[in-house]
Design an enzyme around this catalytic site. Structure first.
Site, PDB file in Angstrom:
ATOM      1  N   SER A   1       6.427  -6.522  -1.810  1.00  0.00           N
ATOM      2  CA  SER A   1       5.946  -6.854  -0.886  1.00  0.00           C
ATOM      3  C   SER A   1       6.586  -8.928  -0.278  1.00  0.00           C
ATOM      4  CB  SER A   1       4.416  -6.330  -0.268  1.00  0.00           C
ATOM      5  OG  SER A   1       3.853  -6.295   0.560  1.00  0.00           O
ATOM      6  N   ALA A   2       6.824  -8.286   0.890  1.00  0.00           N
ATOM      7  CA  ALA A   2       7.182  -9.441   1.670  1.00  0.00           C
ATOM      8  C   ALA A   2       6.054 -10.453   2.019  1.00  0.00           C
ATOM      9  CB  ALA A   2       8.620  -9.534   2.911  1.00  0.00           C
ATOM     10  N   HIS A   3       4.573 -10.124   2.192  1.00  0.00           N
ATOM     11  CA  HIS A   3       4.133 -10.679   2.665  1.00  0.00           C
ATOM     12  C   HIS A   3       3.213 -12.348   2.248  1.00  0.00           C
ATOM     13  CE1 HIS A   3       1.086  -8.135   0.702  1.00  0.00           C
ATOM     14  NE2 HIS A   3      -0.099  -8.866   0.820  1.00  0.00           N
TER      15      HIS A   3
ATOM     16  N   CYS B   1      -9.683  -7.445   0.272  1.00  0.00           N
ATOM     17  CA  CYS B   1      -9.922  -6.442   1.099  1.00  0.00           C
ATOM     18  C   CYS B   1     -11.434  -6.502   1.030  1.00  0.00           C
ATOM     19  CB  CYS B   1      -9.520  -5.239  -0.183  1.00  0.00           C
ATOM     20  SG  CYS B   1      -7.870  -4.775   0.275  1.00  0.00           S
TER      21      CYS B   1
ATOM     22  N   THR C   1       0.738  -0.797   0.323  1.00  0.00           N
ATOM     23  CA  THR C   1       0.113   0.148  -0.133  1.00  0.00           C
ATOM     24  C   THR C   1       1.089   1.280  -0.005  1.00  0.00           C
ATOM     25  OG1 THR C   1      -1.600  -1.296   0.862  1.00  0.00           O
ATOM     26  CG2 THR C   1      -1.847   1.085   1.238  1.00  0.00           C
TER      27      THR C   1
END
Length: 390
Positions: free
Chosen positions: A204-206, A327, A76
């Site tokens: 992103s790492a997630h 989301c 984000t």
């Protein structure tokens, strides 16, 4: 409670790999100082060396230099930084026109809408029935005032890969900056910024069994972008704030642990899910491209059944799946992605997303499909839509 939850929602987030945690531990308990220059104390120097090593390792995966990688708090922030930072930097000289696709993930889509409310002109690209953007429309919409084009590398819900090379070539020919959200492709699908002229890349790492709360933004050298957040001079004075050194180290370790063999295993589970669902369960359609999609994603619509009902019944049997993006799981609104590819509300509400990770097996796939077949049959028995269709 179940002895084991079969987690099949790895696009939302992934289980942390224990090896990632081990790599992070020293930066919590031993080398926990703030990163300092070579003139500081030894613990701070060691912390900075760990941060720089992580930065270089992650950057090399994209074919970038360490100086072109900025650490952020995740997808984000990276996409906000790209869209808002570039628009602010070039609007006086060039304008603030943006072009994004209709099926972008919310960090891009809602940032574009925010900029639109602040006076920027935003055009939303159409996509075809598989989710690929209209390249001719893209070319026609670019003007002298276009500050940035932002088109994802792959879709977060249906997994469709965009032809990012063709998109980048159009933007390069038109002398327009290009940002791509590669959250769902980084380390899974090759993206080399030396070969593809993309200017900004969100990662992103997630989504790769790394820690949550850490990501990155690749910024090609020379790309105009305003500093993100006021404060100190961290991240080469581009993003203020105390560096998350354990997170950065964990991110780099997560990147290191992804292998071509693992990606091939994910693709086999994806293909098996799609094939078996289409063969064994009537009235099922695939969302997105059968061929040009991420290795970990299978998104299917089970007609005449509500996705929320299927999700609940699967959860009661120990399976975790999603009705859309992370989301959307908190909303009963129809997926903007399914609507964007030409689906209606019925199709959107009957869709399930299966996304696979390191800790899934082919046995997990067979088990969830077996349960799903039973669930769909029972739900259709009480479905007025199904009764009406017969």
């Amino acid at each position: 409670m179940f002895d084991k939850i079969t987690y099949l929602d790895n696009a939302a987030s992934t289980r942390l790999d224990e090896r990632v945690l081990e790599a992070m531990k020293p930066y919590f308990f031993d080398t926990y100082a703030v990163a300092t220059s070579e003139f500081g104390y030894s613990m701070g120097i060691d912390a900075k060396e760990g941060l720089m090593a992580a930065r270089g390792s992650i950057a090399r995966t994209l074919g970038a230099s360490a100086e072109e990688m900025v650490f952020t708090s995740g997808e984000t922030e990276s996409s906000n930084m790209a869209l808002k930072g570039v628009t602010a930097a070039v609007k006086k000289k060039k304008g603030s026109h943006l072009i994004v696709s209709r099926i972008e993930d919310f960090p891009v889509l809602n940032t574009a809408k925010s900029l639109e409310r602040q006076g920027s002109k935003v055009d939303y690209l159409n996509v075809d029935s598989e989710g690929a953007v209209d390249l001719e429309q893209l070319e026609s919409l670019i003007t002298k005032e276009t500050a940035l084009v932002s088109i994802q590398h792959a879709n977060q819900e249906i997994g469709t890969l965009q032809d990012i090379k063709a998109i980048a070539d159009i933007c390069s020919d038109k002398d327009v900056l290009l940002h791509t959200d590669a959250t769902h492709t980084f380390t899974r699908v090759p993206l080399d910024v030396k070969k593809i002229p993309v200017d900004l890349v969100t990662i992103s790492a997630h989504t790769i069994h790394g820690p949550r709360g850490v990501g990155g933004l690749y910024i090609r050298e020379g790309t105009p972008i305003e500093k993100w957040m006021d404060g100190g001079y961290q991240e080469s004075n581009r993003r203020a704030g105390l560096e998350n050194i354990p997170g950065a180290v964990g991110f780099a370790k997560a990147v290191e642990l992804v292998t071509p063999e693992e990606n091939a295993a994910l693709a086999r589970m994806r293909d098996h899910t799609i094939s078996k669902a289409l063969e064994d369960i009537p009235h099922v359609t695939l969302n997105g491209s059968r061929i040009s999609r991420t290795p970990q994603n299978a998104n299917l619509t089970f007609h005449y059944v509500e996705g929320e009902s299927m999700t609940l019944h699967l959860d009661m049997r120990g399976f975790a799946v999603s009705t859309g993006s992370a989301c959307f799981s908190r909303s009963l609104e129809a997926s903007h992605v399914i609507l964007g590819i030409g689906g209606d509300h019925e199709k959107a509400h009957g869709s399930l997303r299966f996304t696979f990770g390191r800790y899934n097996t082919m046995e997990d796939v067979d088990a969830v499909l077996s349960s799903l077949k039973e669930i769909v049959e029972k739900l259709r028995e009480i479905s007025p839509l199904y009764a009406k269709s017969r």
